[in-house]
Motif scaffolding. Structure first.
Motif, short mmCIF file in Angstrom:
data_model
loop_
_atom_site.label_atom_id
_atom_site.label_comp_id
_atom_site.label_asym_id
_atom_site.label_seq_id
_atom_site.Cartn_x
_atom_site.Cartn_y
_atom_site.Cartn_z
N LEU A 193 27.34 -5.30 -15.57
CA LEU A 193 27.37 -5.42 -14.11
C LEU A 193 28.72 -4.98 -13.55
N ILE A 194 29.80 -5.47 -14.16
CA ILE A 194 31.15 -5.08 -13.70
C ILE A 194 31.33 -3.57 -13.80
N ASN A 195 30.91 -2.99 -14.92
CA ASN A 195 31.06 -1.55 -15.10
C ASN A 195 30.27 -0.75 -14.06
N ALA A 196 29.16 -1.32 -13.61
CA ALA A 196 28.30 -0.59 -12.67
C ALA A 196 28.78 -0.67 -11.23
N LEU A 197 29.62 -1.66 -10.91
CA LEU A 197 30.08 -1.83 -9.53
C LEU A 197 31.09 -0.73 -9.16
N PRO A 198 30.93 -0.10 -8.02
CA PRO A 198 31.83 1.00 -7.62
C PRO A 198 33.26 0.50 -7.44
N GLU A 199 34.21 1.17 -8.07
CA GLU A 199 35.62 0.76 -7.98
C GLU A 199 36.15 0.87 -6.56
N GLU A 200 35.63 1.81 -5.80
CA GLU A 200 36.13 1.99 -4.44
C GLU A 200 35.63 0.90 -3.49
N LEU A 201 34.68 0.09 -3.93
CA LEU A 201 34.13 -0.95 -3.06
C LEU A 201 34.61 -2.35 -3.41
N TYR A 202 34.99 -2.59 -4.69
CA TYR A 202 35.29 -3.95 -5.13
C TYR A 202 36.61 -4.02 -5.90
N ASN A 203 37.43 -4.99 -5.51
CA ASN A 203 38.59 -5.39 -6.30
C ASN A 203 38.18 -6.67 -7.04
N MET A 237 37.81 -2.52 1.17
CA MET A 237 37.47 -2.95 -0.18
C MET A 237 37.24 -4.45 -0.20
N LYS A 238 36.20 -4.86 -0.88
CA LYS A 238 35.84 -6.29 -0.94
C LYS A 238 36.52 -6.97 -2.12
N GLU A 239 36.98 -8.19 -1.90
CA GLU A 239 37.55 -9.01 -2.96
C GLU A 239 36.42 -9.80 -3.62
N LEU A 240 36.19 -9.53 -4.89
CA LEU A 240 35.09 -10.15 -5.64
C LEU A 240 35.66 -10.98 -6.78
N LEU A 241 35.31 -12.25 -6.83
CA LEU A 241 35.68 -13.12 -7.95
C LEU A 241 34.43 -13.45 -8.74
N ILE A 242 34.53 -13.30 -10.07
CA ILE A 242 33.42 -13.64 -10.96
C ILE A 242 33.92 -14.66 -11.97
N MET A 243 33.16 -15.75 -12.16
CA MET A 243 33.50 -16.72 -13.19
C MET A 243 32.47 -16.66 -14.31
N ALA A 244 32.97 -16.76 -15.55
CA ALA A 244 32.10 -16.73 -16.72
C ALA A 244 32.76 -17.52 -17.84
N LYS A 245 32.03 -17.72 -18.91
CA LYS A 245 32.56 -18.50 -20.02
C LYS A 245 33.58 -17.70 -20.81
N THR A 303 38.27 -9.85 -9.67
CA THR A 303 38.99 -10.86 -10.44
C THR A 303 37.98 -11.59 -11.31
N LEU A 304 38.22 -11.61 -12.62
CA LEU A 304 37.32 -12.25 -13.57
C LEU A 304 38.00 -13.49 -14.13
N VAL A 305 37.42 -14.66 -13.88
CA VAL A 305 37.98 -15.93 -14.32
C VAL A 305 37.16 -16.45 -15.50
N LEU A 336 34.75 -3.11 -21.25
CA LEU A 336 35.08 -2.96 -19.84
C LEU A 336 35.65 -1.57 -19.59
N LYS A 337 35.13 -0.88 -18.60
CA LYS A 337 35.54 0.50 -18.35
C LYS A 337 36.43 0.65 -17.13
N LYS A 338 36.74 -0.46 -16.48
CA LYS A 338 37.57 -0.36 -15.29
C LYS A 338 38.59 -1.46 -15.26
N LYS A 339 39.56 -1.30 -14.38
CA LYS A 339 40.61 -2.29 -14.27
C LYS A 339 40.08 -3.56 -13.61
N VAL A 340 40.27 -4.68 -14.30
CA VAL A 340 39.81 -5.97 -13.81
C VAL A 340 40.95 -6.97 -13.99
N ASN A 341 41.21 -7.76 -12.98
CA ASN A 341 42.23 -8.80 -13.09
C ASN A 341 41.61 -10.01 -13.80
#
Length: 373
Positions: A23-33, A1-9, A35-37, A49-54
């Motif tokens: 975009l977050i909703n479309a990303l496969p949960e089994e591929l990406y963990n 699983m890939k660690e993905l960090l996304i920054m936004a306002k 973190t949204l900053v 948001l339809k999935k668990k996001v840190n």
């Protein structure tokens, strides 16, 4: 699983925030963990948001630094007086005032906000990642000058349309090889489902037109109101509905009063679910002065609406004039003429709807672009 960090306002605001969530909703949960900053605490769209996001809220060791996290903290007249190099010292200063500690090395780190903001500088200098990407959401890229120092830190520059990419590559040709189109993705089935939900829709037995977007100069509502005045003078039986809010709301309402259009041009305000309103209209119109791609155009295509757009490249990328959409020059007269033509030729609009049904939208190749970097 890939660690993905996304920054936004934030998770509230406009089209780019909706694009982020989709975009977050479309990303496969089994591929990406993921973190949204976020810079701001506005979470109006968090329910989408339809999935668990840190989710991490960026914090600062002093209020002055916090006030500088966005260019928009300054009045426009102040921004015009600032030299390009004026941004760099305060972006570096504010980065050093962040109290959050990011010790992890991420597989991918994304500056989704863009817009020449502090986020671009912070992610470039303070986040460790194997690959970094930044986003361009609009063809007006004058603000990139404030972060040009940091672009060398990014492996990819994604533009939301070919028009945006072309403008960027003309200004920054030395980054052409790492620049690519990444179209906004949306949940097609979810939009269709929401469009079927019951809403108390105030539509009249008329030719109903709808426009969705912030009430700002960019979206061209003033041109739409002038076009509505022309249609009224031509005795066309129509009603035009505006869905959205924004800083120009009172000014636009005054313009409606000036043209005596209170019965023809109706402000519905902001809607969490605009899709039933779109579905029950005859025509979608987007008279924007500039865009990145035009997310609402994409949504109108999903709903199956005939569409008229202003003749700007980011919008015409989605358009085959007279086949799946109609293009008008950015003037009240041209817009009114195109609407009048469609009003008088309903069979032409029916052909457009049939075409949309026969040519579904597919986003699968866009999501592969993150894998490819």
């Amino acid at each position: 699983m890939k660690e993905l960090l996304i920054m936004a306002k934030s998770l509230g605001g406009g089209g780019s925030e909706v694009a982020l969530i989709e975009l977050i909703n479309a990303l496969p949960e089994e591929l990406y963990n993921i973190t949204l900053v976020l810079l701001d605490s506005d979470n109006e769209y968090a329910y989408r948001l339809k999935k668990k996001v840190n989710i991490v809220q960026l914090t600062f060791n002093n209020s002055f630094a916090k006030s500088l996290v966005s260019m928009y903290a300054f009045p426009a007249k102040v921004l015009k007086k600032l030299s390009i190099n004026s941004f760099i010292p305060y972006y570096d200063f504010v980065s050093n005032c962040v109290t959050n500690v990011f010790e992890k090395t991420y597989d991918i780190a994304i500056d989704f906000y863009g817009y020449g903001s502090f986020v671009t500088a912070f992610l470039a200098t303070k986040i460790r990642a194997k690959k970094k990407a930044t986003w361009l959401h609009d063809e007006k890229i004058y603000w990139m000058k404030s972060v040009q120092k940091y672009l060398c830190k990014y492996d990819k520059v994604y533009g939301v349309s070919q028009a945006v990419v072309d403008v960027f590559c003309r200004e920054y040709p030395h980054y052409k090889d790492k620049t690519e189109v990444f179209y906004n993705v949306i949940d097609i089935e979810e939009i269709k489902r929401k469009s079927e939900q019951d809403e108390l829709i105030p539509f009249k037995e008329k030719f109903n037109i709808v426009t969705v977007g912030r009430l700002t100069e960019q979206k061209g509502y003033d041109i739409a109101i002038e076009a509505a005045s022309i249609l009224k003078n031509k005795k066309i039986n129509f009603a035009w509905y505006a869905i959205g809010s924004g800083r120009d709301e009172e000014k636009l309402k005054e313009l409606v009063k000036k043209y005596c259009l209170e019965d023809q041009f109706v402000f519905l305000g902001r809607k969490d679910n605009p899709y039933p309103y779109m579905k029950h209209c005859n025509l979608y119109v987007q008279p924007s002065r500039h865009e990145g791609y035009g997310l609402t155009i994409l949504e109108a295509r999903v709903v199956g609406l005939p569409i008229v757009v202003s003749n700007i490249r980011p919008l015409t990328e989605q358009i085959q004039d007279g086949i799946n959409r109609y293009v008008a020059e950015l003037s009240a007269e041209a817009l009114a003429d195109k609407i009048e033509y469609l009003y008088n030729n309903p069979s032409q609009m029916e052909k457009t709807v049939d075409y949309l049904k026969e040519h579904p939208i597919d986003f699968s190749t866009e999501l592969l672009k993150l894998e490819n970097i």
